[in-house]
Design a protein around this motif. Structure first.
Motif, mmCIF file in Angstrom:
data_model
loop_
_atom_site.group_PDB
_atom_site.id
_atom_site.type_symbol
_atom_site.label_atom_id
_atom_site.label_comp_id
_atom_site.label_asym_id
_atom_site.label_seq_id
_atom_site.Cartn_x
_atom_site.Cartn_y
_atom_site.Cartn_z
ATOM 1 N N ASP A 191 0.868 -1.172 0.000
ATOM 2 C CA ASP A 191 0.000 0.000 0.000
ATOM 3 C C ASP A 191 0.913 1.233 0.000
ATOM 4 N N GLY A 192 0.327 2.398 -0.035
ATOM 5 C CA GLY A 192 1.123 3.629 -0.111
ATOM 6 C C GLY A 192 2.091 3.780 1.040
ATOM 7 N N ASN A 193 1.661 3.443 2.241
ATOM 8 C CA ASN A 193 2.529 3.583 3.413
ATOM 9 C C ASN A 193 3.740 2.652 3.332
ATOM 10 N N LYS A 194 3.532 1.424 2.879
ATOM 11 C CA LYS A 194 4.655 0.492 2.750
ATOM 12 C C LYS A 194 5.652 0.977 1.707
ATOM 13 N N MET A 195 5.142 1.520 0.605
ATOM 14 C CA MET A 195 6.042 1.986 -0.450
ATOM 15 C C MET A 195 6.881 3.166 0.037
ATOM 16 N N ILE A 196 6.249 4.107 0.723
ATOM 17 C CA ILE A 196 6.977 5.270 1.248
ATOM 18 C C ILE A 196 8.016 4.822 2.265
ATOM 19 N N SER A 197 7.655 3.890 3.141
ATOM 20 C CA SER A 197 8.617 3.435 4.153
ATOM 21 C C SER A 197 9.786 2.698 3.502
ATOM 22 N N MET A 198 9.541 1.983 2.397
ATOM 23 C CA MET A 198 10.639 1.313 1.697
ATOM 24 C C MET A 198 11.630 2.333 1.153
ATOM 25 N N PHE A 199 11.129 3.431 0.579
ATOM 26 C CA PHE A 199 12.018 4.458 0.058
ATOM 27 C C PHE A 199 12.739 5.170 1.203
ATOM 28 N N ARG A 200 12.026 5.399 2.294
ATOM 29 C CA ARG A 200 12.624 6.069 3.442
ATOM 30 C C ARG A 200 13.752 5.216 4.020
ATOM 31 N N ASP A 201 13.561 3.907 4.084
ATOM 32 C CA ASP A 201 14.609 3.025 4.592
ATOM 33 C C ASP A 201 15.860 3.115 3.742
ATOM 34 N N GLU A 202 15.713 3.222 2.431
ATOM 35 C CA GLU A 202 16.877 3.334 1.558
ATOM 36 C C GLU A 202 17.643 4.618 1.848
ATOM 37 N N GLU B 62 17.651 6.288 4.689
ATOM 38 C CA GLU B 62 18.242 6.194 6.022
ATOM 39 C C GLU B 62 19.425 5.232 6.067
ATOM 40 N N ASN B 63 19.580 4.390 5.080
ATOM 41 C CA ASN B 63 20.694 3.449 5.027
ATOM 42 C C ASN B 63 21.909 4.047 4.317
ATOM 43 N N ASN B 64 22.145 5.325 4.552
ATOM 44 C CA ASN B 64 23.331 6.035 4.068
ATOM 45 C C ASN B 64 23.413 6.168 2.545
ATOM 46 N N LEU B 65 22.301 6.151 1.871
ATOM 47 C CA LEU B 65 22.326 6.429 0.446
ATOM 48 C C LEU B 65 22.322 7.941 0.242
ATOM 49 N N ASP B 66 22.897 8.375 -0.838
ATOM 50 C CA ASP B 66 22.948 9.796 -1.141
ATOM 51 C C ASP B 66 21.578 10.261 -1.623
ATOM 52 N N ARG B 67 20.972 11.188 -0.898
ATOM 53 C CA ARG B 67 19.652 11.684 -1.284
ATOM 54 C C ARG B 67 19.675 12.361 -2.653
ATOM 55 N N GLY B 68 20.749 12.993 -2.989
ATOM 56 C CA GLY B 68 20.849 13.658 -4.277
ATOM 57 C C GLY B 68 20.696 12.700 -5.447
ATOM 58 N N ASN B 69 21.235 11.497 -5.325
ATOM 59 C CA ASN B 69 21.119 10.504 -6.373
ATOM 60 C C ASN B 69 19.692 9.983 -6.482
ATOM 61 N N LEU B 70 18.959 9.913 -5.376
ATOM 62 C CA LEU B 70 17.592 9.410 -5.413
ATOM 63 C C LEU B 70 16.647 10.386 -6.085
#
Length: 87
Positions: free
Chosen positions: A64-75, A77-85
């Motif tokens: 659902d929408g909440n699961k999808m948003i949390s999946m992106f948020r986890d990425e 928070e796992n030290n990925l560069d926000r600029g690249n996303l």
């Protein structure tokens, strides 16, 4: 499963025998990573349009929408560069 009842089209519980009078081709659509309710509804719509095929859905999870948003948020928070996303 209660949410699936709100979508158009039949729902068949696992391990249920389905009898069909005419032979039809079964098309298995497998979603790795999850499926949204809109995608489920679209595949059910295909079942109403093509009587010579039976589209079956298999997935690892229903999103659902909440699961999808949390999946992106986890990425993020796992030290990925926000600029690249955001590119």
């Amino acid at each position: 499963t209660e949410l699936l009842e709100l979508l158009p089209g039949p729902t068949v519980p696992p391990n249920t025998a389905v009898s069909m009078s005419k032979p039809v081709k079964n098309v298995l659509v497998f979603f790795v990573g999850g499926i949204t309710f809109a995608e489920i509804s679209a595949i059910r719509y295909l079942n109403t349009k093509f009587k010579d095929r039976k589209y079956l859905i298999a997935t690892t999870q229903i999103l659902d929408g909440n699961k999808m948003i949390s999946m992106f948020r986890d990425e993020v928070e796992n030290n990925l560069d926000r600029g690249n996303l955001l590119k």
